[in-house]
Design a protein around this motif. Structure first.
Motif, PDB file in Angstrom:
ATOM      1  N   VAL A 155     -42.405   3.899  -3.836  1.00 30.65           N
ATOM      2  CA  VAL A 155     -41.600   5.117  -3.781  1.00 30.65           C
ATOM      3  C   VAL A 155     -42.500   6.257  -3.306  1.00 30.65           C
ATOM      4  N   THR A 156     -42.029   6.984  -2.297  1.00 35.69           N
ATOM      5  CA  THR A 156     -42.851   8.020  -1.665  1.00 35.69           C
ATOM      6  C   THR A 156     -42.051   9.300  -1.454  1.00 35.69           C
ATOM      7  N   ASP A 157     -42.779  10.372  -1.198  1.00 40.53           N
ATOM      8  CA  ASP A 157     -42.200  11.644  -0.762  1.00 40.53           C
ATOM      9  C   ASP A 157     -42.787  12.002   0.597  1.00 40.53           C
ATOM     10  N   SER A 158     -41.970  12.604   1.462  1.00 41.84           N
ATOM     11  CA  SER A 158     -42.485  13.177   2.705  1.00 41.84           C
ATOM     12  C   SER A 158     -41.493  14.214   3.208  1.00 41.84           C
ATOM     13  N   LEU A 159     -42.015  15.297   3.758  1.00 38.10           N
ATOM     14  CA  LEU A 159     -41.162  16.338   4.332  1.00 38.10           C
ATOM     15  C   LEU A 159     -41.921  17.010   5.466  1.00 38.10           C
ATOM     16  N   ALA A 160     -41.371  16.924   6.668  1.00 39.41           N
ATOM     17  CA  ALA A 160     -41.999  17.539   7.837  1.00 39.41           C
ATOM     18  C   ALA A 160     -41.872  19.057   7.758  1.00 39.41           C
ATOM     19  N   GLY A 161     -42.948  19.759   8.107  1.00 36.28           N
ATOM     20  CA  GLY A 161     -42.914  21.213   8.106  1.00 36.28           C
ATOM     21  C   GLY A 161     -42.014  21.785   9.178  1.00 36.28           C
ATOM     22  N   SER A 162     -41.780  21.017  10.229  1.00 36.18           N
ATOM     23  CA  SER A 162     -40.877  21.406  11.309  1.00 36.18           C
ATOM     24  C   SER A 162     -40.279  20.134  11.885  1.00 36.18           C
ATOM     25  N   ASN A 163     -39.111  20.249  12.512  1.00 37.71           N
ATOM     26  CA  ASN A 163     -38.538  19.059  13.149  1.00 37.71           C
ATOM     27  C   ASN A 163     -37.984  19.351  14.538  1.00 37.71           C
ATOM     28  N   LEU A 164     -38.449  20.454  15.152  1.00 42.71           N
ATOM     29  CA  LEU A 164     -38.055  20.794  16.519  1.00 42.71           C
ATOM     30  C   LEU A 164     -39.304  21.167  17.307  1.00 42.71           C
TER      31      LEU A 164
ATOM     32  N   LEU B   1     -31.062  20.134   4.805  1.00 38.77           N
ATOM     33  CA  LEU B   1     -30.546  19.004   4.031  1.00 38.77           C
ATOM     34  C   LEU B   1     -31.682  18.097   3.577  1.00 38.77           C
ATOM     35  N   SER B   2     -32.630  17.821   4.468  1.00 34.46           N
ATOM     36  CA  SER B   2     -33.750  16.947   4.102  1.00 34.46           C
ATOM     37  C   SER B   2     -34.565  17.533   2.961  1.00 34.46           C
ATOM     38  N   SER B   3     -34.830  18.831   3.021  1.00 33.44           N
ATOM     39  CA  SER B   3     -35.592  19.487   1.961  1.00 33.44           C
ATOM     40  C   SER B   3     -34.851  19.405   0.629  1.00 33.44           C
ATOM     41  N   LEU B   4     -33.537  19.619   0.670  1.00 29.07           N
ATOM     42  CA  LEU B   4     -32.724  19.514  -0.543  1.00 29.07           C
ATOM     43  C   LEU B   4     -32.822  18.120  -1.148  1.00 29.07           C
ATOM     44  N   LEU B   5     -32.707  17.084  -0.315  1.00 26.16           N
ATOM     45  CA  LEU B   5     -32.729  15.713  -0.818  1.00 26.16           C
ATOM     46  C   LEU B   5     -34.101  15.323  -1.356  1.00 26.16           C
ATOM     47  N   VAL B   6     -35.158  15.785  -0.712  1.00 25.77           N
ATOM     48  CA  VAL B   6     -36.501  15.504  -1.227  1.00 25.77           C
ATOM     49  C   VAL B   6     -36.681  16.149  -2.598  1.00 25.77           C
ATOM     50  N   ASP B   7     -36.261  17.406  -2.738  1.00 23.06           N
ATOM     51  CA  ASP B   7     -36.382  18.100  -4.029  1.00 23.06           C
ATOM     52  C   ASP B   7     -35.521  17.431  -5.103  1.00 23.06           C
ATOM     53  N   ASN B   8     -34.283  17.093  -4.753  1.00 26.31           N
ATOM     54  CA  ASN B   8     -33.406  16.450  -5.730  1.00 26.31           C
ATOM     55  C   ASN B   8     -33.919  15.073  -6.119  1.00 26.31           C
ATOM     56  N   GLY B   9     -34.517  14.362  -5.168  1.00 23.94           N
ATOM     57  CA  GLY B   9     -35.102  13.060  -5.479  1.00 23.94           C
ATOM     58  C   GLY B   9     -36.226  13.164  -6.489  1.00 23.94           C
ATOM     59  N   LYS B  10     -37.022  14.220  -6.371  1.00 21.20           N
ATOM     60  CA  LYS B  10     -38.104  14.436  -7.339  1.00 21.20           C
ATOM     61  C   LYS B  10     -37.542  14.705  -8.732  1.00 21.20           C
ATOM     62  N   GLU B  11     -36.501  15.545  -8.809  1.00 22.47           N
ATOM     63  CA  GLU B  11     -35.895  15.856 -10.107  1.00 22.47           C
ATOM     64  C   GLU B  11     -35.289  14.611 -10.751  1.00 22.47           C
ATOM     65  N   LEU B  12     -34.558  13.834  -9.960  1.00 26.63           N
ATOM     66  CA  LEU B  12     -33.951  12.615 -10.493  1.00 26.63           C
ATOM     67  C   LEU B  12     -35.020  11.613 -10.918  1.00 26.63           C
ATOM     68  N   GLY B  13     -36.098  11.540 -10.151  1.00 21.51           N
ATOM     69  CA  GLY B  13     -37.184  10.634 -10.496  1.00 21.51           C
ATOM     70  C   GLY B  13     -37.841  10.991 -11.817  1.00 21.51           C
ATOM     71  N   GLU B  14     -37.976  12.290 -12.070  1.00 21.43           N
ATOM     72  CA  GLU B  14     -38.569  12.726 -13.337  1.00 21.43           C
ATOM     73  C   GLU B  14     -37.730  12.261 -14.521  1.00 21.43           C
ATOM     74  N   VAL B  15     -36.416  12.310 -14.377  1.00 24.54           N
ATOM     75  CA  VAL B  15     -35.532  11.867 -15.456  1.00 24.54           C
ATOM     76  C   VAL B  15     -35.583  10.347 -15.594  1.00 24.54           C
TER      77      VAL B  15
END
Length: 424
Positions: free
Chosen positions: A305-314, A368-382
């Protein structure tokens, strides 16, 4: 920012679900003259990379709109989530309306639609080596082709859809890394006919959740990997999250032939001793129904299980775009990866058709990607803490429903499709 020419040649790097979704949606853009997907893996290698997937109402609506296929053709219907207590009883039933599928079924539906258009070409065995922006309205895509020889393509638009370990992202953002979060997920598929009668009844149109200290097991019914989803032929997909040290992960990702894999070990690669160990652990820690399920799995596989978020995508003045997990590699707890693929594809269509500008495209897709990465972290903590089931269950589903509603709000605004949030 530069505008796009009247005739577009599109190259998509990555031919899994994000790349195929982009291809299927973008072939409906009137100005698109050709689409070429470059995929580094052969089809049998791709099939080893995924198992069960929650499709989500948003992705289902997009698949119906752009391929004409309803979810009955590629997914299994789930009408309840069952919470399994430590003693194996059903502690609660939560009604729902949901669909679950497999990577293979989704790939089949999207690939058939993509291949049906003569402007579209899908090439296996092609490995990206470089990207160069031209002064004109094109980008040079350098790659090793199917014969292992260097080749170049000129594209007006390049879509980087090559996953959480994206080569495109690494070329543009070398500092952007995919990082382990300290736990793994074991996965497996078992045909329904191989289960005992009582266990098979438990999975009739249902998914299950079970928590133990610092661990979570999720299981749900999916269609078999037939040519078309047969609602009478189903499998149960199970997903077991467990903490692992870096040293343990290193050993786990080394297959039985001694080859070290990066973030996932495909089915058939796991050392027999590890398979025996995970089945023994299930016997000691899980309810009998899950012990049976895991015990009947011949070839489990594992993913870090990993996290990744690009600082830019354009990049390249809008000629190079990142989509899917190449932008945001979310944890599986969100069950929204396919929705991300669909959303990015539809918003990219809006960009190329001139409905939105590049700034809005970047804001919506990365948002949307940033939201899902953040929500994934919160759900993972629980999921992975040591709180008792009585606390975890309501907390988890409150967060999960919040995630679905947030994603749906962004979908309705950005994709412009009036999809409803399913009841929980």
């Amino acid at each position: 920012m530069a505008s796009y020419p009247d005739s577009l040649d599109v190259v998509i790097v990555g031919g899994s679900l994000a790349g195929l979704f982009a291809g299927v949606v973008l072939k409906t853009v009137p100005s698109v003259a050709s689409i070429t997907i470059l995929e580094r893996y052969e089809i049998d290698q791709l099939q080893d990379l995924g198992a069960g997937i929650r499709t989500g109402s948003e992705a289902n609506d997009a698949i119906l709109k752009f391929t004409g296929q309803p979810p009955e053709k590629y997914a299994a219907f789930v009408d309840a989530y069952r919470f399994i207590s430590t003693n194996g009883g059903v502690s609660a039933d939560q009604p729902t309306i949901s669909w679950t599928s497999t990577w293979g079924q989704l790939y089949r539906v999207l690939r058939q639609s993509f291949d049906a258009d003569s402007r579209c070409k899908y090439r296996h065995g092609c490995t990206l080596s470089g990207l160069t922006e031209q002064v004109s309205s094109s980008t040079v895509v350098e790659f090793q082709n199917e014969q292992g020889k260097p080749e170049i393509l000129n594209a007006n638009v390049v879509i980087g859809a090559d996953g959480a370990s994206s080569k495109v992202r690494s070329l543009m953002l070398p500092e952007s890394k995919r990082s382990s979060v300290g736990y793994v997920v074991y996965r497996g598929l078992v045909p329904m006919e191989e289960l005992s009668e009582n266990l098979a009844k438990t999975y009739e149109k249902a998914g299950t959740f079970h928590w133990s200290p610092k661990s979570q097991l999720v299981s749900y019914v999916v269609p078999s990997n037939e040519t078309e989803a047969d609602q009478a032929k189903r499998m149960v997909n199970w997903v077991w999250y467990q903490h692992r040290t870096d040293e343990a992960i290193e050993r786990l990702l080394t297959d039985k032939s001694g080859k070290r894999h990066r973030f996932s070990l495909p089915a058939g690669g796991m050392d027999p001793n590890e398979i025996a160990s995970i089945k023994e652990k299930a016997t000691k820690e899980l309810p009998a129904m899950h012990t049976e399920l895991i015990g009947r799995t011949e070839e489990p596989f594992v993913q870090v299980v990993t996290d990744s978020l690009a600082g830019s995508n354009l990049f390249f003045d809008g000629k190079l775009l990142l989509v899917g997990d190449a932008v945001g590699g979310q944890r599986p707890h969100t069950a929204s990866a396919l929705t991300q693929c669909a959303f990015h594809a539809v918003v990219t269509k809006n960009l190329l058709e001139g409905r939105i500008d590049q700034d809005q495209w970047a804001q919506e897709t990365r948002g949307l990607s940033s939201l899902l990465v953040d929500n994934g972290k919160e759900l993972g903590e629980v999921c992975m803490n040591d709180e008792p089931e009585s606390i975890k269950t309501p907390e988890y589903f409150q967060m999960f429903l919040k995630n679905l509603k947030q994603v749906n709000t962004m979908w309705r605004s950005g994709a412009g499709m009036e999809t409803e949030v399913p009841p929980m």
